[in-house]
Write a protein that holds these residues in place. Structure first.
Motif, mmCIF file in Angstrom:
data_model
loop_
_atom_site.group_PDB
_atom_site.id
_atom_site.type_symbol
_atom_site.label_atom_id
_atom_site.label_comp_id
_atom_site.label_asym_id
_atom_site.label_seq_id
_atom_site.Cartn_x
_atom_site.Cartn_y
_atom_site.Cartn_z
ATOM 1 N N ARG A 94 -24.448 -31.477 8.357
ATOM 2 C CA ARG A 94 -23.256 -30.985 9.049
ATOM 3 C C ARG A 94 -21.989 -31.633 8.484
ATOM 4 N NH1 ARG A 94 -24.298 -27.933 13.307
ATOM 5 N NH2 ARG A 94 -22.263 -28.340 14.238
ATOM 6 N N GLY A 95 -21.997 -31.823 7.177
ATOM 7 C CA GLY A 95 -20.829 -32.343 6.473
ATOM 8 C C GLY A 95 -20.870 -33.824 6.180
ATOM 9 N N GLU A 96 -21.815 -34.547 6.772
ATOM 10 C CA GLU A 96 -21.855 -35.997 6.611
ATOM 11 C C GLU A 96 -22.173 -36.413 5.177
ATOM 12 O OE1 GLU A 96 -21.125 -39.764 7.842
ATOM 13 O OE2 GLU A 96 -20.821 -37.895 8.971
ATOM 14 N N LEU A 97 -22.974 -35.610 4.467
ATOM 15 C CA LEU A 97 -23.306 -35.967 3.088
ATOM 16 C C LEU A 97 -22.081 -35.944 2.183
ATOM 17 C CD1 LEU A 97 -26.774 -34.384 2.220
ATOM 18 C CD2 LEU A 97 -26.228 -36.687 3.011
ATOM 19 N N PHE A 98 -21.073 -35.148 2.541
ATOM 20 C CA PHE A 98 -19.855 -35.133 1.728
ATOM 21 C C PHE A 98 -19.130 -36.473 1.818
ATOM 22 C CE2 PHE A 98 -20.370 -30.517 2.584
ATOM 23 C CZ PHE A 98 -20.455 -30.089 1.270
ATOM 24 N N VAL A 99 -19.165 -37.082 2.988
ATOM 25 C CA VAL A 99 -18.544 -38.401 3.150
ATOM 26 C C VAL A 99 -19.250 -39.417 2.266
ATOM 27 C CG1 VAL A 99 -18.009 -40.243 4.789
ATOM 28 C CG2 VAL A 99 -17.857 -37.847 5.510
ATOM 29 N N ARG A 100 -20.583 -39.357 2.225
ATOM 30 C CA ARG A 100 -21.354 -40.291 1.407
ATOM 31 C C ARG A 100 -21.122 -40.033 -0.084
ATOM 32 N NH1 ARG A 100 -27.327 -40.090 3.830
ATOM 33 N NH2 ARG A 100 -27.616 -41.704 2.209
ATOM 34 N N LEU A 101 -21.032 -38.756 -0.477
ATOM 35 C CA LEU A 101 -20.732 -38.433 -1.872
ATOM 36 C C LEU A 101 -19.352 -38.946 -2.256
ATOM 37 C CD1 LEU A 101 -21.929 -34.780 -2.652
ATOM 38 C CD2 LEU A 101 -22.567 -36.866 -3.839
ATOM 39 N N GLN A 102 -18.407 -38.842 -1.330
ATOM 40 C CA GLN A 102 -17.049 -39.292 -1.592
ATOM 41 C C GLN A 102 -17.016 -40.781 -1.923
ATOM 42 O OE1 GLN A 102 -14.120 -37.929 -1.816
ATOM 43 N NE2 GLN A 102 -12.921 -39.811 -1.810
ATOM 44 N N HIS A 119 -15.423 -30.886 8.440
ATOM 45 C CA HIS A 119 -15.760 -32.276 8.735
ATOM 46 C C HIS A 119 -14.473 -33.089 8.572
ATOM 47 C CE1 HIS A 119 -17.618 -36.249 8.577
ATOM 48 N NE2 HIS A 119 -18.764 -35.692 8.952
ATOM 49 N N PRO A 120 -13.765 -33.377 9.668
ATOM 50 C CA PRO A 120 -12.455 -34.039 9.588
ATOM 51 C C PRO A 120 -12.465 -35.354 8.826
ATOM 52 C CG PRO A 120 -12.820 -33.159 11.787
ATOM 53 C CD PRO A 120 -14.115 -33.005 11.049
ATOM 54 N N ARG A 121 -13.541 -36.139 8.954
ATOM 55 C CA ARG A 121 -13.570 -37.439 8.280
ATOM 56 C C ARG A 121 -13.624 -37.278 6.767
ATOM 57 N NH1 ARG A 121 -17.505 -41.590 8.201
ATOM 58 N NH2 ARG A 121 -19.023 -40.205 9.179
ATOM 59 N N TYR A 122 -14.363 -36.286 6.299
ATOM 60 C CA TYR A 122 -14.395 -36.037 4.856
ATOM 61 C C TYR A 122 -13.037 -35.535 4.379
ATOM 62 C CZ TYR A 122 -15.122 -33.844 0.361
ATOM 63 O OH TYR A 122 -14.987 -33.478 -0.955
ATOM 64 N N ALA A 129 -8.375 -36.276 1.082
ATOM 65 C CA ALA A 129 -6.912 -36.146 1.024
ATOM 66 C C ALA A 129 -6.290 -37.428 0.493
ATOM 67 C CB ALA A 129 -6.361 -35.815 2.406
ATOM 68 N N THR A 130 -6.865 -38.579 0.859
ATOM 69 C CA THR A 130 -6.365 -39.863 0.360
ATOM 70 C C THR A 130 -6.531 -39.950 -1.150
ATOM 71 O OG1 THR A 130 -6.860 -40.973 2.448
ATOM 72 C CG2 THR A 130 -6.638 -42.353 0.488
ATOM 73 N N VAL A 131 -7.714 -39.594 -1.639
ATOM 74 C CA VAL A 131 -7.971 -39.634 -3.084
ATOM 75 C C VAL A 131 -7.075 -38.638 -3.816
ATOM 76 C CG1 VAL A 131 -9.693 -39.202 -4.875
ATOM 77 C CG2 VAL A 131 -10.339 -40.425 -2.800
ATOM 78 N N ALA A 132 -6.863 -37.462 -3.223
ATOM 79 C CA ALA A 132 -6.075 -36.404 -3.872
ATOM 80 C C ALA A 132 -4.616 -36.788 -4.041
ATOM 81 C CB ALA A 132 -6.186 -35.107 -3.083
ATOM 82 N N LEU A 188 -15.899 -31.472 -3.289
ATOM 83 C CA LEU A 188 -14.811 -30.746 -2.638
ATOM 84 C C LEU A 188 -14.974 -29.245 -2.820
ATOM 85 C CD1 LEU A 188 -12.019 -30.670 -1.241
ATOM 86 C CD2 LEU A 188 -10.997 -30.798 -3.525
ATOM 87 N N GLU A 189 -15.386 -28.802 -4.004
ATOM 88 C CA GLU A 189 -15.541 -27.372 -4.263
ATOM 89 C C GLU A 189 -16.670 -26.779 -3.421
ATOM 90 O OE1 GLU A 189 -14.769 -26.439 -8.724
ATOM 91 O OE2 GLU A 189 -15.299 -28.560 -8.639
ATOM 92 N N VAL A 190 -17.753 -27.533 -3.242
ATOM 93 C CA VAL A 190 -18.842 -27.057 -2.390
ATOM 94 C C VAL A 190 -18.394 -27.054 -0.930
ATOM 95 C CG1 VAL A 190 -21.184 -27.548 -1.582
ATOM 96 C CG2 VAL A 190 -20.620 -27.831 -3.995
ATOM 97 N N TYR A 191 -17.743 -28.133 -0.520
ATOM 98 C CA TYR A 191 -17.272 -28.224 0.864
ATOM 99 C C TYR A 191 -16.301 -27.103 1.205
ATOM 100 C CZ TYR A 191 -14.782 -29.864 5.002
ATOM 101 O OH TYR A 191 -14.214 -29.926 6.247
ATOM 102 N N ALA A 192 -15.425 -26.760 0.273
ATOM 103 C CA ALA A 192 -14.412 -25.741 0.533
ATOM 104 C C ALA A 192 -15.027 -24.394 0.883
ATOM 105 C CB ALA A 192 -13.490 -25.594 -0.675
ATOM 106 N N ALA A 193 -16.182 -24.076 0.282
ATOM 107 C CA ALA A 193 -16.846 -22.814 0.611
ATOM 108 C C ALA A 193 -17.269 -22.794 2.072
ATOM 109 C CB ALA A 193 -18.055 -22.610 -0.291
ATOM 110 N N MET A 194 -17.677 -23.939 2.582
ATOM 111 C CA MET A 194 -18.080 -24.025 3.980
ATOM 112 C C MET A 194 -16.863 -24.036 4.896
ATOM 113 S SD MET A 194 -21.151 -26.759 3.356
ATOM 114 C CE MET A 194 -22.003 -26.569 1.767
ATOM 115 N N ALA A 195 -15.821 -24.725 4.446
ATOM 116 C CA ALA A 195 -14.585 -24.736 5.236
ATOM 117 C C ALA A 195 -14.015 -23.326 5.365
ATOM 118 C CB ALA A 195 -13.564 -25.671 4.587
ATOM 119 N N ALA A 196 -14.205 -22.493 4.317
ATOM 120 C CA ALA A 196 -13.729 -21.116 4.373
ATOM 121 C C ALA A 196 -14.421 -20.331 5.477
ATOM 122 C CB ALA A 196 -13.945 -20.421 3.025
ATOM 123 N N ALA A 197 -15.622 -20.778 5.849
ATOM 124 C CA ALA A 197 -16.379 -20.122 6.918
ATOM 125 C C ALA A 197 -16.175 -20.824 8.259
ATOM 126 C CB ALA A 197 -17.859 -20.080 6.561
ATOM 127 N N GLY A 198 -15.243 -21.768 8.299
ATOM 128 C CA GLY A 198 -14.939 -22.449 9.555
ATOM 129 C C GLY A 198 -15.758 -23.690 9.829
#
Length: 320
Positions: free
Chosen positions: A82-90, A113-116, A121-124, A100-110
């Motif tokens: 449910r998005g937690e693996l993106f935080v660990r990858l980060q 994961h706010p923490r990711y 955003a900090t890294v960007a 980010l590119e994989v996550y964005a596809a999921m974000a497009a569907a609503g």
């Protein structure tokens, strides 16, 4: 059978095969390993998410295609914790763009994961992120992913676009497989994988593609390049005016002819040996692209039929 029925059937059969093989999209234990094979783990999962987000956007909830895409998207989200693996990858790869590119596809569907999003955003905001050297087409993808992930919009999208092969309006005879995949992804990023409609394609590029995409498509299908052919069909369905009716009818008839009874579409070749079950890694991408392109095409054909819209001016084909 009407053209929209042919393309609809291709989409249904393709997504049925994908659904039946969902476990092969699952992330393995090496998903977070430093030497993990991203192209065999995160990449297929991200591509599944992109296609499902588009199918969901272009179908209504009562539609079986919509239900199947939503079910697959729920599977994708579950695979990421449910998005937690993106935080660990980060934390493991702070300057890698593929999470980010994989996550964005999921974000497009609503699915968010706010923490990711806060972490990326900090890294960007760093110079290291902004100055990473990337191919122009990949850069468009990253910029689109940033927009979906809540990162402040950038004004560099036009600059990145103008450095691509497609934006240079190159001599049409220079088209080859590598430039073909580049141009399809430029259009995918400009139209947010078909979710934003054809308005994102600049007029000069739309006119250029209206002239040259049909012969390029015909060449690819003649050569048995089904994966690239499906991507070009997705581009065709993303332009302000569809190619003429005969072009679409012929192309989709050829895709349907090579589609395995299970729904899988081969990457290339004859595609006629139905006795051997399709290999997942040589079939999953063209099958996803077939579902993607067929969904976009069906939607455009149905919308055009209701509006009585011409494919292209000059009597080059009217929707029937």
């Amino acid at each position: 059978m009407r053209q929209s029925q042919v393309t609809r059937q291709v989409a249904e059969d393709a997504l049925e095969w994908v659904s039946a093989h969902r476990e092969q999209f699952a992330l393995g234990e090496d998903a977070l390993a430093a030497d993990g094979q991203v192209n065999r783990s995160w990449k297929p999962l991200g591509e599944l998410a992109q296609v499902c987000a588009t199918v969901s956007r272009h179908t209504e909830p009562p539609d079986p295609l919509h239900a199947c895409a939503a079910d697959l998207m729920a599977f994708v989200w579950q695979q990421t914790g449910r998005g937690e693996l993106f935080v660990r990858l980060q934390r493991l790869e702070p300057f890698a763009t593929y999470p980010l590119e994989v996550y964005a596809a999921m974000a497009a569907a609503g699915l968010r994961h706010p923490r990711y999003e806060a972490a990326i955003a900090t890294v960007a905001r760093t110079r290291g992120w902004r100055l990473t050297e990337q191919e122009p087409t990949r850069r468009l993808g990253v910029l689109n992913a940033e927009a979906h992930s809540g990162i402040r919009g950038s004004d560099t999208m036009p600059q990145a676009l103008r450095r691509t092969w497609l934006a240079g309006l190159p001599e049409p005879w220079t088209f080859e497989a590598s430039s073909g995949y580049s141009l399809t992804h430029v259009v995918f990023h400009l139209t947010d994988w078909g979710r934003a409609g054809p308005g994102g394609v600049p007029p000069d590029l739309a006119d250029y593609l209206a002239d040259w995409l049909p012969p390029w498509l015909d060449t690819c299908l003649d050569a048995g390049m089904w994966d690239l052919g499906c991507e070009l069909l997705a581009v065709a369905a993303s332009l302000p005016l569809l190619p003429e009716r005969d072009v679409l009818q012929d192309a989709w008839a050829r895709i349907a002819a090579v589609q395995h009874p299970s729904g899988a579409v081969p990457e290339q070749g004859g595609g006629t040996d139905h006795d051997i079950g399709p290999d997942f890694f040589t079939h999953y991408h063209p099958t996803l692209m077939a579902a993607f392109a067929a969904t976009l095409t069906t939607g455009r054909l149905d919308d055009g039929a209701r509006a009585g819209t011409h494919h292209r001016p000059g009597g080059q084909g009217v929707l029937g």
